[in-house]
Design a protein around this motif. Sequence first.
Motif, PDB file in Angstrom:
ATOM      1  N   PRO A 143       0.815  -1.155  -0.123  1.00  0.00           N
ATOM      2  CA  PRO A 143       0.095  -0.025  -0.197  1.00  0.00           C
ATOM      3  C   PRO A 143       0.957   1.103   0.195  1.00  0.00           C
ATOM      4  CG  PRO A 143      -0.877  -1.543   1.706  1.00  0.00           C
ATOM      5  CD  PRO A 143       0.380  -2.234   0.961  1.00  0.00           C
ATOM      6  N   SER A 144       1.957   1.149   0.882  1.00  0.00           N
ATOM      7  CA  SER A 144       2.779   2.388   0.832  1.00  0.00           C
ATOM      8  C   SER A 144       3.497   2.571  -0.581  1.00  0.00           C
ATOM      9  CB  SER A 144       3.833   2.295   1.866  1.00  0.00           C
ATOM     10  OG  SER A 144       4.657   1.168   1.518  1.00  0.00           O
ATOM     11  N   ASP A 145       3.368   1.800  -1.448  1.00  0.00           N
ATOM     12  CA  ASP A 145       4.067   2.054  -2.976  1.00  0.00           C
ATOM     13  C   ASP A 145       3.069   2.799  -3.813  1.00  0.00           C
ATOM     14  OD1 ASP A 145       6.163   0.542  -2.010  1.00  0.00           O
ATOM     15  OD2 ASP A 145       5.255  -1.463  -2.992  1.00  0.00           O
ATOM     16  N   VAL A 146       1.819   2.762  -3.431  1.00  0.00           N
ATOM     17  CA  VAL A 146       0.822   3.577  -4.358  1.00  0.00           C
ATOM     18  C   VAL A 146       0.840   5.169  -4.295  1.00  0.00           C
ATOM     19  CG1 VAL A 146      -1.740   3.309  -4.780  1.00  0.00           C
ATOM     20  CG2 VAL A 146      -0.601   1.372  -3.943  1.00  0.00           C
ATOM     21  N   PRO A 147       1.142   5.642  -5.303  1.00  0.00           N
ATOM     22  CA  PRO A 147       1.373   7.274  -5.340  1.00  0.00           C
ATOM     23  C   PRO A 147      -0.019   7.747  -5.256  1.00  0.00           C
ATOM     24  CG  PRO A 147       1.380   6.018  -7.815  1.00  0.00           C
ATOM     25  CD  PRO A 147       1.743   4.836  -6.795  1.00  0.00           C
ATOM     26  N   ALA A 148      -0.281   8.970  -5.187  1.00  0.00           N
ATOM     27  CA  ALA A 148      -1.730   9.592  -5.123  1.00  0.00           C
ATOM     28  C   ALA A 148      -2.558   9.673  -5.994  1.00  0.00           C
ATOM     29  CB  ALA A 148      -1.319  10.904  -4.342  1.00  0.00           C
ATOM     30  N   ASP A 149      -1.853   9.869  -7.318  1.00  0.00           N
ATOM     31  CA  ASP A 149      -2.617   9.894  -8.617  1.00  0.00           C
ATOM     32  C   ASP A 149      -3.181   8.508  -9.065  1.00  0.00           C
ATOM     33  OD1 ASP A 149       0.233   9.147  -9.360  1.00  0.00           O
ATOM     34  OD2 ASP A 149      -0.500   9.109 -11.246  1.00  0.00           O
ATOM     35  N   ALA A 150      -2.641   7.563  -8.419  1.00  0.00           N
ATOM     36  CA  ALA A 150      -3.617   6.247  -8.823  1.00  0.00           C
ATOM     37  C   ALA A 150      -4.684   6.101  -8.107  1.00  0.00           C
ATOM     38  CB  ALA A 150      -2.288   4.965  -8.211  1.00  0.00           C
ATOM     39  N   VAL A 151      -4.960   6.750  -6.920  1.00  0.00           N
ATOM     40  CA  VAL A 151      -6.027   6.801  -6.102  1.00  0.00           C
ATOM     41  C   VAL A 151      -6.996   7.919  -6.040  1.00  0.00           C
ATOM     42  CG1 VAL A 151      -5.139   4.809  -4.873  1.00  0.00           C
ATOM     43  CG2 VAL A 151      -4.785   7.239  -4.153  1.00  0.00           C
ATOM     44  N   THR A 152      -6.730   9.003  -6.735  1.00  0.00           N
ATOM     45  CA  THR A 152      -7.361  10.261  -6.763  1.00  0.00           C
ATOM     46  C   THR A 152      -7.744  10.822  -8.233  1.00  0.00           C
ATOM     47  OG1 THR A 152      -5.495  11.496  -6.505  1.00  0.00           O
ATOM     48  CG2 THR A 152      -6.415  10.771  -4.379  1.00  0.00           C
ATOM     49  N   SER A 153      -8.908  11.243  -8.320  1.00  0.00           N
ATOM     50  CA  SER A 153      -9.248  11.750  -9.694  1.00  0.00           C
ATOM     51  C   SER A 153      -8.681  13.316  -9.862  1.00  0.00           C
ATOM     52  CB  SER A 153     -10.581  11.649 -10.013  1.00  0.00           C
ATOM     53  OG  SER A 153     -11.489  12.265  -8.993  1.00  0.00           O
ATOM     54  N   SER A 154      -8.400  13.854 -10.883  1.00  0.00           N
ATOM     55  CA  SER A 154      -8.011  15.004 -11.099  1.00  0.00           C
ATOM     56  C   SER A 154      -9.358  16.178 -11.016  1.00  0.00           C
ATOM     57  CB  SER A 154      -7.440  15.161 -12.436  1.00  0.00           C
ATOM     58  OG  SER A 154      -8.359  15.199 -13.606  1.00  0.00           O
ATOM     59  N   GLY A 155      -9.129  17.584 -11.049  1.00  0.00           N
ATOM     60  CA  GLY A 155     -10.055  18.398 -11.015  1.00  0.00           C
ATOM     61  C   GLY A 155     -11.265  18.192 -11.942  1.00  0.00           C
ATOM     62  N   SER A 156     -10.934  17.778 -13.428  1.00  0.00           N
ATOM     63  CA  SER A 156     -12.020  17.483 -14.262  1.00  0.00           C
ATOM     64  C   SER A 156     -12.440  16.171 -14.290  1.00  0.00           C
ATOM     65  CB  SER A 156     -11.300  17.969 -15.722  1.00  0.00           C
ATOM     66  OG  SER A 156     -10.197  17.169 -16.073  1.00  0.00           O
ATOM     67  N   GLY A 157     -11.403  15.226 -13.755  1.00  0.00           N
ATOM     68  CA  GLY A 157     -11.764  13.835 -14.064  1.00  0.00           C
ATOM     69  C   GLY A 157     -11.323  13.132 -15.394  1.00  0.00           C
ATOM     70  N   LEU A 158     -10.550  14.060 -16.117  1.00  0.00           N
ATOM     71  CA  LEU A 158     -10.357  13.608 -17.475  1.00  0.00           C
ATOM     72  C   LEU A 158      -8.882  13.777 -17.635  1.00  0.00           C
ATOM     73  CD1 LEU A 158     -13.086  15.560 -19.468  1.00  0.00           C
ATOM     74  CD2 LEU A 158     -13.166  13.174 -18.527  1.00  0.00           C
ATOM     75  N   ASP A 159      -7.865  13.579 -16.439  1.00  0.00           N
ATOM     76  CA  ASP A 159      -6.656  13.844 -16.732  1.00  0.00           C
ATOM     77  C   ASP A 159      -5.931  12.924 -17.744  1.00  0.00           C
ATOM     78  OD1 ASP A 159      -3.931  14.180 -16.522  1.00  0.00           O
ATOM     79  OD2 ASP A 159      -3.956  14.507 -14.167  1.00  0.00           O
ATOM     80  N   PRO A 160      -5.332  13.240 -18.661  1.00  0.00           N
ATOM     81  CA  PRO A 160      -4.727  12.112 -19.462  1.00  0.00           C
ATOM     82  C   PRO A 160      -3.513  11.638 -19.327  1.00  0.00           C
ATOM     83  CG  PRO A 160      -4.199  14.416 -20.351  1.00  0.00           C
ATOM     84  CD  PRO A 160      -5.020  14.457 -19.310  1.00  0.00           C
ATOM     85  N   ASN A 161      -2.882  12.140 -17.974  1.00  0.00           N
ATOM     86  CA  ASN A 161      -1.553  11.681 -17.720  1.00  0.00           C
ATOM     87  C   ASN A 161      -1.509  11.053 -16.383  1.00  0.00           C
ATOM     88  OD1 ASN A 161      -0.496  13.115 -19.915  1.00  0.00           O
ATOM     89  ND2 ASN A 161      -0.569  15.002 -18.689  1.00  0.00           N
ATOM     90  N   ILE A 162      -0.588  10.267 -16.076  1.00  0.00           N
ATOM     91  CA  ILE A 162      -0.077   9.628 -14.764  1.00  0.00           C
ATOM     92  C   ILE A 162       1.302   9.995 -14.378  1.00  0.00           C
ATOM     93  CG2 ILE A 162      -1.888   7.947 -15.090  1.00  0.00           C
ATOM     94  CD1 ILE A 162       0.468   5.831 -15.847  1.00  0.00           C
ATOM     95  N   SER A 163       1.337   9.733 -13.313  1.00  0.00           N
ATOM     96  CA  SER A 163       2.858  10.134 -12.673  1.00  0.00           C
ATOM     97  C   SER A 163       4.089   8.964 -13.313  1.00  0.00           C
ATOM     98  CB  SER A 163       2.946  10.018 -11.161  1.00  0.00           C
ATOM     99  OG  SER A 163       2.580   8.851 -10.713  1.00  0.00           O
ATOM    100  N   PRO A 164       5.043   9.136 -13.544  1.00  0.00           N
ATOM    101  CA  PRO A 164       5.985   8.017 -13.721  1.00  0.00           C
ATOM    102  C   PRO A 164       6.082   6.959 -12.527  1.00  0.00           C
ATOM    103  CG  PRO A 164       7.062  10.246 -14.228  1.00  0.00           C
ATOM    104  CD  PRO A 164       6.047  10.385 -13.559  1.00  0.00           C
TER     105      PRO A 164
END
Length: 222
Positions: A143-164
């Motif tokens: 669980p500590s390996d999981v970055p924030a962007d894997a579990v939260t949506s962006s402001g629009s919900g349509l973010d085309p990108n993820i973190s490396p």
Amino acid sequence: MNNSFVNTTRLLGAGLRALLVLTLVTGVVYPLVVTGIAQAAFHGKANGSEIKADGKVVGSSLIGQQYNLPLEKGQQTPDPDLKWFQGRPANGLGANSVNTRYKLILSGATNLSADSKVLIKQVDDAKAAVVKDNSVPGYAVKPSDVPADAVTSSGSGLDPNISPAYADLQAHRIAAKNGLSVAQVEKLVKDHTSGRTLGFMGEPRVNVLELNIALKDLTAKQ
């Protein structure tokens, strides 16, 4: 002839000429000039930042999309197709939205506060799914390996990108599902990682659609 009538007629004529000139300049000439400049200098952006694969437009680099399996009978929520890299959650879009192949009805954030029980459950459920989906024989995700962007949506919900970091976390699963080596997948992620804009704005990112197109090309060569 009455002078006031003549003056009124002249004023109306001048007003009509002004209207026609302004309509021509602002309604025809100006839009054509701006469109021409945009097409010449920013052709890709002016046409929606389209991404093509196999000679066809498959999406936009500005709008994310989901990679799911077809719904089974009686199923309300589709399962992710785990042979593809997965993007961020799209929790803010609402139940009546369509976020598949860019047929979008609406976008938006969840507007939930940081201490919202609904948001906390969404994050916990998403983290558990990321851990489960990406743990393969010989590689266990914590669980500590999981970055924030894997579990939260962006402001629009349509973010085309993820973190490396999120892309790298998926590398072992992608390799196992597609018959590739982890090194091949990690190189694919590295090759499609964009740095900060102008070297200081934003964060390093990976466009999921572009990455999946490259993945498809790579698996076709195996």
